[in-house]
Design a protein around this motif. Structure first.
Motif, short mmCIF file in Angstrom:
data_model
loop_
_atom_site.label_atom_id
_atom_site.label_comp_id
_atom_site.label_asym_id
_atom_site.label_seq_id
_atom_site.Cartn_x
_atom_site.Cartn_y
_atom_site.Cartn_z
N HIS A 36 -2.73 2.96 7.71
CA HIS A 36 -3.92 2.32 7.15
C HIS A 36 -5.14 3.05 7.68
CE1 HIS A 36 -6.25 -1.03 5.52
NE2 HIS A 36 -6.90 -1.11 6.68
N ALA A 37 -5.89 3.68 6.81
CA ALA A 37 -7.10 4.40 7.19
C ALA A 37 -7.98 4.49 5.94
CB ALA A 37 -6.77 5.80 7.72
N PRO A 38 -8.84 3.49 5.73
CA PRO A 38 -9.55 3.36 4.45
C PRO A 38 -10.29 4.61 4.02
CG PRO A 38 -10.01 1.50 5.91
CD PRO A 38 -9.17 2.45 6.69
N PHE A 39 -10.69 5.44 4.96
CA PHE A 39 -11.48 6.61 4.60
C PHE A 39 -10.63 7.71 3.97
CE2 PHE A 39 -14.94 9.67 5.89
CZ PHE A 39 -15.95 8.96 5.26
N ILE A 40 -9.35 7.75 4.33
CA ILE A 40 -8.53 8.85 3.83
C ILE A 40 -7.36 8.39 2.97
CG2 ILE A 40 -9.07 10.59 5.60
CD1 ILE A 40 -6.55 9.75 7.09
N MET A 41 -7.09 7.12 2.93
CA MET A 41 -5.97 6.68 2.08
C MET A 41 -6.27 5.32 1.45
SD MET A 41 -3.41 6.12 5.27
CE MET A 41 -1.98 5.52 4.44
N ASP A 42 -5.63 5.08 0.34
CA ASP A 42 -5.89 3.87 -0.41
C ASP A 42 -4.92 2.77 0.03
OD1 ASP A 42 -6.85 2.12 -2.19
OD2 ASP A 42 -5.80 2.93 -3.92
N SER A 43 -5.32 2.01 1.06
CA SER A 43 -4.49 0.86 1.45
C SER A 43 -5.44 -0.28 1.76
CB SER A 43 -3.62 1.21 2.66
OG SER A 43 -4.41 1.41 3.80
N LYS A 44 -5.27 -1.37 1.07
CA LYS A 44 -6.23 -2.48 1.18
C LYS A 44 -5.85 -3.45 2.30
CE LYS A 44 -8.59 -1.45 -2.70
NZ LYS A 44 -8.24 -0.03 -2.63
N GLU A 45 -4.56 -3.74 2.42
CA GLU A 45 -4.12 -4.76 3.38
C GLU A 45 -3.99 -4.17 4.78
OE1 GLU A 45 -3.65 -8.03 2.76
OE2 GLU A 45 -4.51 -7.48 0.83
N GLN A 46 -4.32 -4.97 5.79
CA GLN A 46 -4.09 -4.53 7.17
C GLN A 46 -2.65 -4.77 7.54
OE1 GLN A 46 -6.70 -6.04 10.26
NE2 GLN A 46 -8.23 -6.31 8.69
N PRO A 47 -1.88 -3.72 7.76
CA PRO A 47 -0.47 -3.93 8.09
C PRO A 47 -0.26 -4.13 9.60
CG PRO A 47 -0.95 -1.61 7.76
CD PRO A 47 -2.26 -2.32 7.70
N GLU A 48 0.96 -4.46 9.99
CA GLU A 48 1.28 -4.53 11.43
C GLU A 48 1.36 -3.11 11.95
OE1 GLU A 48 4.49 -7.10 12.36
OE2 GLU A 48 3.23 -8.79 11.75
N ALA A 49 0.87 -2.87 13.17
CA ALA A 49 0.87 -1.51 13.70
C ALA A 49 0.94 -1.56 15.23
CB ALA A 49 -0.39 -0.79 13.27
N GLU A 50 1.45 -0.48 15.81
CA GLU A 50 1.52 -0.42 17.27
C GLU A 50 0.15 -0.10 17.86
OE1 GLU A 50 4.33 1.15 15.57
OE2 GLU A 50 5.17 -0.85 15.96
N LEU A 51 -0.61 0.75 17.15
CA LEU A 51 -1.92 1.16 17.67
C LEU A 51 -2.97 1.00 16.56
CD1 LEU A 51 -3.37 2.62 20.10
CD2 LEU A 51 -2.99 4.75 18.86
N VAL A 52 -4.00 0.21 16.84
CA VAL A 52 -5.07 0.06 15.85
C VAL A 52 -6.41 0.47 16.49
CG1 VAL A 52 -6.31 -1.51 14.30
CG2 VAL A 52 -3.88 -1.81 14.67
N LEU A 53 -7.06 1.43 15.84
CA LEU A 53 -8.38 1.87 16.29
C LEU A 53 -9.40 1.13 15.45
CD1 LEU A 53 -7.49 5.66 16.07
CD2 LEU A 53 -7.60 4.35 18.17
#
Ligand code: SF4
Ligand code: SF4
Length: 300
Positions: A36-53
C-alpha cells in the motif's frame, strides 16, 4: 515483510523521498511486499502489514480514523517526517482557531457539507496512537531514510540518540560581537563561519542531527530546525528553544536579550517552525510554545 505507506494531512514530500530511493526502491519492491503506497500504486484500502510508515499529521476526522486503523492493522508503526513526529510546519496553524482558519481560506458562505471535520488543534501522530519509531526530517534525509529502512526490514527498529546539528556542522568561529540579529534577505552570510555567531538566527544548536548539516556548512543557509528538536531539548526539562536562541544571539551581537527578542517579528515561525504542535515543548515554562498556544485565534 509487508510494508505500507499511509498519508495523513501532508504535502506528500516524505513519499517523494521514497521515490528518490531509485534502484533501492526496486530492491524494496522485489524483496518485500510493498502492499500500500498511494503515491506509486492504486490501492485504496489499508491492509494489514508488518511495517507501516505514516507521513503527515492528524488534522481532521479522516486523519484520525486512518491513524486508528493503521494501529489496528500494523505490527509496527513508524512516524515518518517531521509532520508525523512533531506536527511539522502545519503545526503553525495552531495559532489560529479551526473556524478562523477555514474562514480565512474559503471566506464566508463556503459550504463544508460532507467534508471531514477539522480538529481544532493539530497534534503529532503519537498523541493519538502508539508509535514504535520516529524518523523526523522535512523530508527525512535520503541516506538516513535508506539506512532506517534497511534496519527496519531486517527486523530492528533503529533509534538514534540524536545530538544537535552543530555536532555535524563544519564551520569556524568569528570574532564577536557581530551586527545583528540579521536576516538573509539583508545580505548573504559568510560561508564557513558560524551563522549564529554572524548574527543570523540558526536553530542548529537545538535541532536534531542526522541531516549532515549541509545547509549550514556548505550552503551558508541558517538551520530552520526541520529535523525537529534534539533529544536534549525534548528530554531535558529546562530547555526553552526561544530563550536559549535569543541568549546566544545576544552574546553574538553584544546586545541586550530584550532588544534581540524585539527584533524578531514572528517568534512562533522563527523558533518553532516545525514543532509548534509538539506537546512536550508546549508544557514548558517560561517560553516554549505556550505563549503562542494561549493566543489561539488572535493573529489575523
Ligand atoms: S514532514 Fe515535510 S516533507 Fe514530510 S509531509 Fe510534512 S511538510 Fe511534507
Ligand atoms: S552555523 Fe548553526 S549549526 Fe553550524 S555551528 Fe553555528 S549555530 Fe551550529
Amino acid at each position: 515483510m509487508r510494508v505500507a505507506i499511509v498519508s495523513l494531512s501532508s504535502c506528500l514530500g516524505c513519499q517523494m523521498v521514497f521515490l528518490s530511493l531509485e534502484e533501492y526502491l526496486f530492491t524494496l519492491i522485489n524483496e518485500n511486499n510493498v502492499i500500500h503506497a498511494p503515491f506509486i500504486m492504486d490501492s485504496k484500502e489499508q491492509p494489514e502489514a508488518e511495517l507501516v510508515l505514516v507521513e503527515g499529521a492528524v488534522r481532521n476526522g479522516d486523519d484520525y480514523r486512518k491513524a486508528k486503523a493503521v494501529r489496528e492493522k500494523a505490527e509496527r508503526v513508524v512516524a515518518m517526517g517531521t509532520c508525523a513526529c512533531h506536527g511539522g510546519v502545519q503545526g503553525l496553524a495552531n495559532t489560529f482557531s479551526a473556524e478562523r482558519l477555514m474562514r480565512r481560506r474559503y471566506e464566508a458562505g463556503a459550504s463544508f457539507d460532507g467534508e471531514p471535520q477539522l480538529i481544532d488543534r493539530l497534534l503529532p501522530l503519537d498523541s493519538y496512537i502508539g508509535v514504535d519509531a520516529y524518523l523526523p526530517g522535512c523530508p527525512p534525509p535520503l541516506g538516513l531514510f535508506r539506512t532506517f529502512l534497511e534496519f527496519a526490514l531486517a527486523g530492528t527498529l533503529p533509534s538514534r540518540e540524536g545530538s544537535s546539528v552543530c555536532s555535524e556542522c563544519d564551520v569556524s568561529g568569528i570574532p564577536l560581537p557581530q551586527p545583528g540579529p540579521r536576516r538573509t534577505t539583508a545580505g548573504a552570510p559568510q560561508a564557513g563561519k558560524c551563522l549564529l555567531e554572524q548574527g543570523y538566527l540558526c536553530m542548529g544548536p537545538l535541532t536534531r542531527d542526522g541531516c549532515g548539516a549541509n545547509c549550514v556548512s556548505e550552503l551558508a543557509i541558517p538551520c530552520s530546525g526541520c529535523r525537529g528538536p534534539s533529544n536534549d531539548v525534548l528530554c531535558r526539562g529546562a530547555v526553552d528553544p526561544q530563550g536559549e536562541t535569543i541568549r546566544r544571539l545576544a552574546r553574538a551581537t553584544g546586545k541586550n536579550p530584550r532588544e534581540v527578542q524585539e527584533a524578531i517579528a514572528d517568534p512562533a515561525h522563527a523558533f518553532f517552525r516545525y514543532c509548534l504542535a509538539e506537546p512536550l515543548l508546549r508544557r514548558r515554562r517560561p517560553g516554549g510554545t505556550a505563549p503562542y498556544m494561549y493566543r489561539l485565534g488572535e493573529r489575523e
